[in-house]
Design a protein around this motif. Structure first.
Motif, PDB file in Angstrom:
ATOM      1  N   ARG A  77       0.833  -1.208   0.000  1.00  0.00           N
ATOM      2  CA  ARG A  77       0.000   0.000   0.000  1.00  0.00           C
ATOM      3  C   ARG A  77       0.869   1.261   0.000  1.00  0.00           C
ATOM      4  O   ARG A  77       0.530   2.269  -0.626  1.00  0.00           O
ATOM      5  N   ALA A  78       2.010   1.221   0.687  1.00  0.00           N
ATOM      6  CA  ALA A  78       2.923   2.373   0.709  1.00  0.00           C
ATOM      7  C   ALA A  78       3.521   2.612  -0.675  1.00  0.00           C
ATOM      8  O   ALA A  78       3.642   3.763  -1.117  1.00  0.00           O
ATOM      9  N   ALA A  83       3.675   6.163  -5.367  1.00  0.00           N
ATOM     10  CA  ALA A  83       4.052   6.075  -6.779  1.00  0.00           C
ATOM     11  C   ALA A  83       3.725   7.335  -7.587  1.00  0.00           C
ATOM     12  O   ALA A  83       4.578   7.798  -8.359  1.00  0.00           O
ATOM     13  N   PRO A  84       2.528   7.905  -7.463  1.00  0.00           N
ATOM     14  CA  PRO A  84       2.234   9.105  -8.271  1.00  0.00           C
ATOM     15  C   PRO A  84       3.185  10.273  -8.028  1.00  0.00           C
ATOM     16  O   PRO A  84       3.456  11.057  -8.938  1.00  0.00           O
ATOM     17  N   ASP A  85       3.730  10.380  -6.828  1.00  0.00           N
ATOM     18  CA  ASP A  85       4.681  11.452  -6.532  1.00  0.00           C
ATOM     19  C   ASP A  85       5.979  11.296  -7.317  1.00  0.00           C
ATOM     20  O   ASP A  85       6.777  12.237  -7.385  1.00  0.00           O
ATOM     21  N   HIS A  86       6.199  10.122  -7.889  1.00  0.00           N
ATOM     22  CA  HIS A  86       7.424   9.844  -8.641  1.00  0.00           C
ATOM     23  C   HIS A  86       7.121   9.576 -10.115  1.00  0.00           C
ATOM     24  O   HIS A  86       7.905   8.925 -10.808  1.00  0.00           O
ATOM     25  N   GLN A 101       2.812  -3.658 -10.892  1.00  0.00           N
ATOM     26  CA  GLN A 101       3.479  -3.208 -12.113  1.00  0.00           C
ATOM     27  C   GLN A 101       3.104  -1.742 -12.346  1.00  0.00           C
ATOM     28  O   GLN A 101       1.918  -1.384 -12.305  1.00  0.00           O
ATOM     29  N   PHE A 102       4.113  -0.911 -12.562  1.00  0.00           N
ATOM     30  CA  PHE A 102       3.904   0.520 -12.734  1.00  0.00           C
ATOM     31  C   PHE A 102       4.468   0.972 -14.072  1.00  0.00           C
ATOM     32  O   PHE A 102       5.451   0.410 -14.560  1.00  0.00           O
ATOM     33  N   LEU A 103       3.856   2.002 -14.620  1.00  0.00           N
ATOM     34  CA  LEU A 103       4.401   2.687 -15.787  1.00  0.00           C
ATOM     35  C   LEU A 103       4.856   4.054 -15.302  1.00  0.00           C
ATOM     36  O   LEU A 103       4.064   4.818 -14.734  1.00  0.00           O
ATOM     37  N   ALA A 104       6.130   4.332 -15.480  1.00  0.00           N
ATOM     38  CA  ALA A 104       6.704   5.618 -15.086  1.00  0.00           C
ATOM     39  C   ALA A 104       6.973   6.423 -16.351  1.00  0.00           C
ATOM     40  O   ALA A 104       7.302   5.857 -17.394  1.00  0.00           O
ATOM     41  N   LEU A 154      11.914   4.898  -2.440  1.00  0.00           N
ATOM     42  CA  LEU A 154      12.116   4.133  -1.206  1.00  0.00           C
ATOM     43  C   LEU A 154      12.168   5.029   0.029  1.00  0.00           C
ATOM     44  O   LEU A 154      11.721   4.627   1.098  1.00  0.00           O
ATOM     45  N   ARG A 155      12.696   6.236  -0.116  1.00  0.00           N
ATOM     46  CA  ARG A 155      12.695   7.168   1.024  1.00  0.00           C
ATOM     47  C   ARG A 155      11.255   7.474   1.441  1.00  0.00           C
ATOM     48  O   ARG A 155      10.934   7.498   2.626  1.00  0.00           O
ATOM     49  N   ASP A 156      10.382   7.699   0.464  1.00  0.00           N
ATOM     50  CA  ASP A 156       8.976   7.981   0.781  1.00  0.00           C
ATOM     51  C   ASP A 156       8.263   6.758   1.343  1.00  0.00           C
ATOM     52  O   ASP A 156       7.463   6.872   2.271  1.00  0.00           O
ATOM     53  N   VAL A 157       8.557   5.587   0.794  1.00  0.00           N
ATOM     54  CA  VAL A 157       7.940   4.349   1.294  1.00  0.00           C
ATOM     55  C   VAL A 157       8.371   4.100   2.729  1.00  0.00           C
ATOM     56  O   VAL A 157       7.560   3.721   3.580  1.00  0.00           O
TER      57      VAL A 157
END
Length: 163
Positions: A77-78, A83-86, A101-104, A154-157
């Protein structure tokens, strides 16, 4: 000459901010990386890998995944929440399946990168960790953007999962 530059800047602004650039730079299919010590890594330096010790193939563009004092569900969940912030959007998977799975997309030119994430509990301990594979769709080199995004993420997570 100044008019020419202004016209080009105007065209770029319209294409970039209207969403056309993202549509022109299609992401294609995700890489479907298999997290295994015997997996082959790409020949090009346009990826970044993060796994716990012993689960990653040997290569230069990787780091050891940290352990989190959180459940697998909380860790997942974290990752989704931050994710949107990045510049990332969840495209497939779920916390329950332990696979995300994410699309950046890069900020300026909207170049697509795929990010695959496998969540797992830490054996014989309370806590969770992950394996991550991030790979650029275009280009032979990502200029370490996948690594920078991963470390920042990872810092945000870590902030969301800390007690």
């Amino acid at each position: 000459m100044i008019w020419g530059l202004l016209v080009l800047a105007g065209i770029f602004a319209v294409v970039r901010f209207s969403g056309l650039l993202g549509m022109m730079l299609t992401a294609g299919e995700p890489p479907q990386f298999v997290f295994d010590p015997n997996s082959e890594l790409p020949d090009t330096p346009n990826y970044f890998l993060s796994c716990p010790d012993g689960l990653a193939p040997r290569g230069g563009r990787q780091m050891t995944s940290p352990q989190f004092d959180a459940s697998v569900a909380k860790l997942g969940r974290a990752f989704i929440a931050t994710a949107p912030d990045h510049g990332m959007k969840l495209t497939d998977g779920s916390v329950g399946a332990h696979s995300l799975q994410f699309l950046a997309r890069s900020k300026v030119f909207q170049f697509p990168d795929w990010v695959e994430l496998k969540l797992m509990s830490v054996p014989d301990q309370a806590g969770a960790t992950f394996c991550l594979f991030a790979k650029s769709v275009y280009g032979r080199d990502d200029f370490q953007q996948n690594e920078k995004r991963t470390r920042s993420w990872l810092r945000d997570v870590r902030l969301l999962t800390s007690p």
